[in-house]
Design a protein around this motif. Structure first.
Motif, short mmCIF file in Angstrom:
data_model
loop_
_atom_site.label_atom_id
_atom_site.label_comp_id
_atom_site.label_asym_id
_atom_site.label_seq_id
_atom_site.Cartn_x
_atom_site.Cartn_y
_atom_site.Cartn_z
N GLN A 47 33.50 92.81 3.16
CA GLN A 47 33.86 92.72 4.57
C GLN A 47 34.49 94.01 5.05
OE1 GLN A 47 36.26 89.23 4.37
NE2 GLN A 47 34.65 87.90 5.16
N VAL A 48 35.44 94.50 4.25
CA VAL A 48 36.10 95.75 4.64
C VAL A 48 35.09 96.89 4.69
CG1 VAL A 48 37.79 97.48 3.96
CG2 VAL A 48 38.33 95.05 3.78
N ALA A 49 34.33 96.99 3.62
CA ALA A 49 33.39 98.11 3.54
C ALA A 49 32.37 98.07 4.67
CB ALA A 49 32.67 98.09 2.19
N SER A 50 31.88 96.88 4.97
CA SER A 50 30.85 96.82 6.01
C SER A 50 31.45 97.12 7.38
CB SER A 50 30.18 95.44 6.02
OG SER A 50 31.09 94.48 6.48
N LYS A 51 32.69 96.73 7.57
CA LYS A 51 33.34 97.04 8.84
C LYS A 51 33.59 98.53 8.96
CE LYS A 51 33.38 94.01 11.73
NZ LYS A 51 32.70 94.30 13.01
N VAL A 52 34.07 99.09 7.88
CA VAL A 52 34.31 100.53 7.91
C VAL A 52 33.00 101.26 8.17
CG1 VAL A 52 35.02 102.50 6.51
CG2 VAL A 52 36.35 100.41 6.47
N ASP A 53 31.94 100.70 7.59
CA ASP A 53 30.63 101.31 7.79
C ASP A 53 30.21 101.31 9.25
OD1 ASP A 53 28.77 100.51 4.79
OD2 ASP A 53 29.91 102.26 5.39
N GLU A 54 30.57 100.22 9.94
CA GLU A 54 30.11 100.07 11.30
C GLU A 54 30.70 101.11 12.24
OE1 GLU A 54 30.53 96.17 12.98
OE2 GLU A 54 29.35 95.33 11.34
N VAL A 55 31.96 101.47 12.00
CA VAL A 55 32.56 102.42 12.94
C VAL A 55 31.91 103.79 12.75
CG1 VAL A 55 34.73 101.18 12.92
CG2 VAL A 55 34.43 103.15 11.43
N SER A 56 32.03 104.59 13.80
CA SER A 56 31.42 105.91 13.79
C SER A 56 31.90 106.74 12.60
CB SER A 56 31.76 106.61 15.10
OG SER A 56 31.60 108.00 14.95
N ASP A 57 30.99 107.50 12.02
CA ASP A 57 31.35 108.34 10.87
C ASP A 57 32.32 109.45 11.26
OD1 ASP A 57 29.94 106.96 9.04
OD2 ASP A 57 28.11 108.16 9.21
N SER A 58 32.37 109.74 12.55
CA SER A 58 33.22 110.85 12.99
C SER A 58 34.60 110.37 13.41
CB SER A 58 32.57 111.55 14.19
OG SER A 58 31.21 111.75 13.95
N LEU A 59 34.91 109.10 13.13
CA LEU A 59 36.16 108.53 13.63
C LEU A 59 37.36 108.90 12.77
CD1 LEU A 59 37.37 106.59 15.79
CD2 LEU A 59 37.07 104.77 14.11
N VAL A 60 38.43 109.27 13.50
CA VAL A 60 39.71 109.50 12.84
C VAL A 60 40.73 108.69 13.62
CG1 VAL A 60 41.49 111.21 12.35
CG2 VAL A 60 39.09 111.82 12.13
N VAL A 61 41.63 108.02 12.92
CA VAL A 61 42.63 107.20 13.60
C VAL A 61 44.01 107.81 13.43
CG1 VAL A 61 43.63 104.91 13.80
CG2 VAL A 61 41.26 105.15 13.12
N ILE A 62 44.73 107.90 14.54
CA ILE A 62 46.12 108.37 14.46
C ILE A 62 47.02 107.18 14.74
CG2 ILE A 62 47.82 110.01 15.33
CD1 ILE A 62 45.47 111.58 16.54
N ARG A 63 47.99 106.97 13.85
CA ARG A 63 48.92 105.87 14.06
C ARG A 63 50.33 106.40 14.02
NH1 ARG A 63 45.54 103.50 10.09
NH2 ARG A 63 44.01 102.17 11.11
N PRO A 64 51.24 105.77 14.76
CA PRO A 64 52.63 106.19 14.66
C PRO A 64 53.19 105.74 13.32
CG PRO A 64 52.43 104.31 16.12
CD PRO A 64 51.05 104.68 15.72
N GLY A 65 54.17 106.49 12.83
CA GLY A 65 54.82 106.10 11.59
C GLY A 65 54.09 106.66 10.38
N LYS A 66 54.90 106.95 9.35
CA LYS A 66 54.32 107.47 8.12
C LYS A 66 53.93 106.28 7.28
CE LYS A 66 53.10 110.84 5.71
NZ LYS A 66 52.07 111.67 6.35
N LYS A 67 52.69 106.23 6.91
CA LYS A 67 52.27 105.07 6.14
C LYS A 67 52.36 105.34 4.66
CE LYS A 67 49.39 101.84 8.50
NZ LYS A 67 48.03 101.35 8.64
N THR A 68 52.83 104.34 3.94
CA THR A 68 52.84 104.48 2.48
C THR A 68 51.51 103.93 1.95
OG1 THR A 68 53.83 102.31 2.26
CG2 THR A 68 55.33 104.18 2.36
#
Ligand SMILES: Nc1ncnc2c1ncn2[C@@H]1O[C@H](COP(=O)(O)OP(=O)(O)OP(=O)(O)O)[C@@H](O)[C@H]1O
Ligand SMILES: [Mg+2]
Lengths: 405, 287
Positions: A47-68
């Motif tokens: 499920q995760v992999a197929s969803k990740v696959d669906e989004v554009s290959d050029s996508l980068v996500v910026i989120r607030p906060g430092k993620k561990t």
């Protein structure tokens, strides 16, 4: 001779069905739980992999906060927003747009306020302020209507997810109906297709009302930027773009890197790392359950051998060699655990079917895991049958003939 | 008879169980020659070593001392695998308690020796079926042993002993658990097998059964004390006398007491009773 042993094994298993079932019990439980867990894990991974696959290959996500690392993947984040501290500003958004290699930036802003329709409040959903490129970037299609375009940025229009349509409007296609946000009416002009699971973008569209960012600003209240989706000019430029954004935003944030930038690859990498750990854990559980199952088999095989001493004596008297007795009992143990493994797999398939019907989980049972489970249980049977079979083979025929049948 | 080498040749075979104070001498320097085609009845009181001797001849056991030649081959000290194979190919056992495997059908039981020989299933079931026909159990092939009478079980066991075409049939008290009618049927069968040229060794406590044999061996305290050829159909005088001298009117009890009586009877070759120190008369308790 192997087929002989096999037939002998079958006939003595048939002759003692209850005991055989008891012998297989450990293996059945071990195999069924391991196969079930692995199937669930595979399912989530798919499920995760197929969803990740669906989004554009050029996508980068910026989120607030430092993620561990550990927070990079948890089941909750698949369905809802993570309420991370730290913040992204509109300046960050605008500056990111100017970074070289960036094609477009789509903001995800949470609009404070309560949604009403027909004087009925709806508290569960998210109101999200965004721009026109969101559907193409997430590869999310609309079931009905259209997403807003640039010309509608200041108009009060809304695109809603399927859950909103169902729960707030109680109909599938509420296009043309209006809902009320902070006293302003927004006309529904589109409904998303069901989003199967949240993307690595961590956005539950099913339960969201999307409005143009500028329109959201007009109605007052605060807009909290939860994420910025950045589309790079090409997939190859992702890492450069990420680097450039990092330096730009660090400057904006007074030298602090209190945000996280994640590309598709990275998202997969973290999920894979987590799954690797889960796999190790399952392997450990499997190992223990096979050992426990094996000891169970060994125990009962020892009991069987003592109980069938007379039979062994008879078989020897009519010409069985020690090796043939050995082979017979090892085969018996192997068949028992093979059948146990097989039944375990059946149980796992039943459990998976139940999961599929009663939950959102989509367990995937691969042929590999089935073969490995059945193979391992047969192997366990052979190994744990060795000692009891050796005991049987070594029995003195004369003493054996004198014991009770 | 002297020109051909004997089928079985045993020289000064001893079997000693246990050691130290618990030593039991089950066989003491027994020598015996058996030719092909003989039907030998072996008698003697309980604990005299009959079963022990049969086990050694039947290659289930090995002598502590002495030599054993089967078909001119020395088999007293062969390895276990060879022993099992020789046993499979040369010996057919018939036991007092039938010893059919309860979970297999009669047919499968009879076919089992061939399975260990590596004969294919269809062929061995056919052979087993033929063997069962020979003992008159053709219509009981698919019964389980629990569904047969004692006499039928013993006939099935005989079929199993025969299925391999063994050179020696060893029957240890084959009628011990049977009523007199069943016993008769079984004895007639053994007699037929003998007439076909097979070698039969039979242990019995029943003197009247010696009439089927053409040679009688009497054992006492681990030794052969009497070994005499008789005509088939005749109970030797010595045995006859022993039976007659019993005054008990109860036939069953009479037969049971014969062995005890015969224990006191001196053998023809007048073997001096050897002074045996440690010996238990009781059957070995298993442990
Ligand atoms: N495994 C054993 N350990 C110790 N002693 C044994 C063992 N087997 C047999 N004996 C002893 O050897 C002697 C001969 O036993 P065997 O069974 O040959 O007698 P038998 O003539 O067949 O008696 P029966 O007529 O009761 O069957 C007996 O004294 C017995 O106690
Ligand atoms: Mg005996």
């Amino acid at each position: 001779m192997i087929t002989e042993y096999f037939k002998m094994a079958l006939s003595s298993i048939r002759g003692a069905k209850f005991r055989s079932l008891l012998t297989m019990f450990g293996i059945i439980i071990g195999v069924s739980s391991v196969v079930t867990i692995v199937s669930l894990g595979e399912g989530v991974k798919h499920q995760v992999a197929s969803k990740v696959d669906e989004v554009s290959d050029s996508l980068v996500v910026i989120r607030p906060g430092k993620k561990t690392e550990a927070k990079a993947f948890n089941l909750d984040s698949l369905r809802t927003f993570i309420g991370n501290t730290g913040s992204l500003s509109e300046k960050d958004w605008r500056d990111t747009e100017k970074v070289t290699g960036v094609k477009s930036v789509v903001p995800i802003g949470i609009v404070s306020g309560i949604v009403t329709y027909d004087s009925q409040e709806y508290l569960d959903g998210n109101i999200i302020a965004t721009t026109k490129d969101l559907p193409s970037l997430l590869n999310q299609k609309l079931a009905f209507g259209e997403f807003f375009d640039e010309s509608q940025y200041t108009r009060n229009v809304a695109i809603i997810g399927v859950d909103i349509a169902e729960k707030l409007f109680q109909e599938n296609v509420p296009i043309g109906k209006s809902l009320n946000i902070r006293g302003k009416d927004f006309i529904v002009q589109g409904v998303f297709e069901q989003q199967k699971s949240a993307t690595f973008a961590e956005l539950n569209l099913n339960n969201s009302i999307l409005i143009p960012y500028d329109a959201a600003r007009q109605i007052g209240g605060t807009i909290q930027l939860m994420q910025l989706y950045v589309e790079a000019e090409s997939p190859e430029k992702i890492s450069d773009v990420a680097k450039n954004i990092t330096s730009t935003l660090t400057k904006n944030h007074a030298g602090q890197e209190d945000f996280t930038i994640q590309g598709k690859e990275e998202a997969l990498k973290t999920t894979n790392a987590v799954f690797y750990q889960i796999t190790l854990f399952i392997a450990g559980v499997a190992f223990i359950s096979f050992i426990v199952g094996g000891i169970g088999i060994m125990n009962i095989m020892f009991a069987t051998v003592s109980e069938r001493t007379r039979e062994i004596g008879i078989r020897k008297a009519i010409g069985a060699t020690n090796a043939q007795i050995l082979g017979q009992f090892i085969m018996e143990s192997a068949v028992l655990s093979f059948v146990g493994g097989f039944i375990g797999v059946l149980f796992a398939l039943i459990a998976n079917a139940i999961f599929r019907v009663t939950t959102d989980l989509q367990p995937v049972t691969t042929l590999n895991i089935v073969l490995i489970a059945v193979g391992l249980s047969s192997f366990t049977g052979i190994v744990s049958g060795l000692l009891p079979a050796a005991k049987a083979a070594r029995k003195d025929p004369i003493a054996s003939l004198r014991s009770e049948l | 008879m002297t020109s051909k080498s004997p089928l079985i040749s045993i020289e000064e075979v001893s079997k000693v169980y246990g050691f130290g104070d618990a030593t039991t001498v089950a066989l003491e320097e027994v020598s015996l020659t058996i030719n092909k085609g003989e039907f030998i009845a072996i008698m003697g009181p309980s604990g005299s070593g009959k079963t022990t001797l049969m086990n050694i001849i039947g290659l289930l056991d090995r002598p502590t001392h002495g030599n054993y030649k089967l078909n001119d081959k020395n088999v007293a000290r062969i390895g276990k695998i060879k022993q099992a194979k020789l046993r499979r190919d040369n010996i057919g056992f018939i036991f007092q308690s039938f010893n059919l495997l309860p979970r297999l059908t009669v047919l499968e039981n009879v076919a089992l020796p061939l399975a260990y020989k590596g004969v294919m299933q269809t062929r061995r079931l056919k052979a087993a079926s033929n063997a069962l026909a020979e003992v008159g159990l053709k219509d009981r092939e698919y019964y389980l042993p629990s569904q047969l009478s004692g006499g039928q079980l013993q006939r099935a066991a005989i079929a199993r002993a025969l299925v391999n075409g063994p050179s020696i049939i060893i029957a240890d008290e084959p009628t011990g658990n049977l009523d007199s009618v069943s016993a008769r049927v079984v004895m007639e069968l053994l007699s037929d097998i003998h007439k076909l040229g097979n070698t039969v060794l039979m242990v019995t406590h029943n003197p009247s059964l010696t009439r089927y044999a053409d040679r009688i061996i009497y054992m006492l305290d681990g030794s052969i004390v009497y070994d005499e050829a008789t005509a088939v159909g005749e109970i030797p005088k010595r045995v006859q006398n022993a039976v007659n001298s019993l005054r008990s009117s109860d036939e069953e009890e009479k037969l049971a007491n014969v062995s005890a009586l015969m224990e006191t009877m001196p053998g023809p070759d007048k073997e001096k009773p050897k002074a045996k120190k440690k010996k238990s008369k009781k059957r070995g308790k298993k442990k």
